[in-house]
Design a protein around this motif. Structure first.
Motif, PDB file in Angstrom:
ATOM      1  N   ARG A  29       0.876  -1.186   0.000  1.00 57.88           N
ATOM      2  CA  ARG A  29       0.000   0.000   0.000  1.00 57.88           C
ATOM      3  C   ARG A  29       0.905   1.226   0.000  1.00 57.88           C
ATOM      4  NH1 ARG A  29      -2.625   3.091   4.310  1.00 57.88           N
ATOM      5  NH2 ARG A  29      -4.655   3.807   3.563  1.00 57.88           N
ATOM      6  N   ASP A  30       0.813   2.025  -1.037  1.00 54.72           N
ATOM      7  CA  ASP A  30       1.660   3.210  -1.193  1.00 54.72           C
ATOM      8  C   ASP A  30       0.790   4.461  -1.068  1.00 54.72           C
ATOM      9  OD1 ASP A  30       3.763   4.936  -1.761  1.00 54.72           O
ATOM     10  OD2 ASP A  30       3.612   4.636  -3.926  1.00 54.72           O
ATOM     11  N   VAL A  31       1.060   5.256  -0.039  1.00 57.30           N
ATOM     12  CA  VAL A  31       0.301   6.479   0.203  1.00 57.30           C
ATOM     13  C   VAL A  31       1.168   7.668  -0.185  1.00 57.30           C
ATOM     14  CG1 VAL A  31      -0.892   7.869   1.944  1.00 57.30           C
ATOM     15  CG2 VAL A  31      -0.916   5.377   2.116  1.00 57.30           C
ATOM     16  N   SER A  32       0.625   8.550  -1.002  1.00 57.60           N
ATOM     17  CA  SER A  32       1.371   9.759  -1.360  1.00 57.60           C
ATOM     18  C   SER A  32       0.474  10.976  -1.165  1.00 57.60           C
ATOM     19  CB  SER A  32       1.888   9.685  -2.795  1.00 57.60           C
ATOM     20  OG  SER A  32       0.829   9.605  -3.702  1.00 57.60           O
ATOM     21  N   GLU A  33       1.101  12.054  -0.752  1.00 59.11           N
ATOM     22  CA  GLU A  33       0.381  13.310  -0.541  1.00 59.11           C
ATOM     23  C   GLU A  33       0.951  14.356  -1.478  1.00 59.11           C
ATOM     24  OE1 GLU A  33       0.302  14.498   3.539  1.00 59.11           O
ATOM     25  OE2 GLU A  33      -0.490  12.569   4.213  1.00 59.11           O
ATOM     26  N   SER A  34       0.069  15.227  -1.942  1.00 53.11           N
ATOM     27  CA  SER A  34       0.519  16.316  -2.805  1.00 53.11           C
ATOM     28  C   SER A  34      -0.230  17.580  -2.425  1.00 53.11           C
ATOM     29  CB  SER A  34       0.294  15.968  -4.279  1.00 53.11           C
ATOM     30  OG  SER A  34      -1.072  15.760  -4.529  1.00 53.11           O
ATOM     31  N   GLY A  35       0.327  18.696  -2.819  1.00 59.60           N
ATOM     32  CA  GLY A  35      -0.291  19.980  -2.513  1.00 59.60           C
ATOM     33  C   GLY A  35      -0.018  20.402  -1.082  1.00 59.60           C
ATOM     34  N   SER A  36      -0.625  21.528  -0.713  1.00 51.31           N
ATOM     35  CA  SER A  36      -0.456  22.029   0.646  1.00 51.31           C
ATOM     36  C   SER A  36      -1.714  22.785   1.054  1.00 51.31           C
ATOM     37  CB  SER A  36       0.770  22.945   0.732  1.00 51.31           C
ATOM     38  OG  SER A  36       0.612  24.058  -0.115  1.00 51.31           O
ATOM     39  N   GLY A  37      -1.899  22.913   2.344  1.00 48.92           N
ATOM     40  CA  GLY A  37      -3.043  23.654   2.862  1.00 48.92           C
ATOM     41  C   GLY A  37      -4.354  23.031   2.433  1.00 48.92           C
TER      42      GLY A  37
END
Length: 141
Positions: A45-53
Motif C-alpha cells: 500500500r503506497d500512500v502519497s500526498e501532494s499539494g499544501s493547505g
C-alpha cells in the motif's frame, strides 16, 4: 500555433507511451514461454500526498507482490503498476509465464493491468490529437 503544436506533442507523447507499453507486452508474450504457479505474497500500500493547505490531497495505490519458484530459485517481484483498489489479495494463486533465459522477466496471466494501461494511454493520446485537430483551429483560428 504554439498551443496547437504543444497539444499535438502532448497527444503524441501519450500515444507513444501506450504503443510502447503494448509492444513491451507483446514482447513478454513471445519470450515468456514457461509456465509455473505463483502466489501473491504481499500487497504493498503506497500512500502519497501532494499539494499544501486546503489543496492537499492524498492518494493510495496498491501494488501486488508476486512470488514464484524456478529450478529451486525463488523469484519475488513487485508489480510496476498500481491501482486505486487492490486487484489481488495476499495468498491468491496466480499463473506465471516466465522467460527461461531470464526468469525475472515474467507476466501474470490473471493480471491484465499493463495491457489496459497501454490501451488507456494510446486512446488518450489519440483523443488529444483529434481534439487538437478539431477544436484548437476553431478557438484560435
Amino acid at each position: 500555433m504554439g498551443y496547437f503544436l504543444l497539444v499535438i506533442a502532448f497527444g503524441l507523447l501519450f500515444a507513444g507511451i501506450g504503443i510502447g507499453m503494448h509492444m513491451n507486452n507483446q514482447k513478454l508474450l513471445k519470450i515468456c514461454t514457461r509456465q509455473t504457479q505463483g502466489l501473491v505474497c504481499d500487497v504493498v500500500r503506497d500512500v502519497s500526498e501532494s499539494g499544501s493547505g486546503d489543496d492537499r490531497s492524498t492518494s493510495v495505490m496498491f501494488y501486488p507482490v508476486f512470488q514464484y519458484e524456478v529450478d529451486g530459485r525463488v523469484v519475488t517481484k513487485k508489480s510496476s503498476i498500481g491501482t486505486g483498489r487492490p486487484r489481488f489479495s495476499q495468498g491468491d494463486a496466480v499463473t506465471v509465464f516466465y522467460n527461461p533465459d531470464k526468469v525475472e522477466q515474467h507476466y501474470i496471466k490473471e493480471d491484465r493491468s499493463s495491457s489496459r494501461a497501454g490501451i488507456v494511454f494510446a486512446a488518450a493520446g489519440a483523443l488529444i490529437i483529434v481534439l487538437a485537430l478539431v477544436l484548437i483551429p476553431q478557438f484560435f483560428g
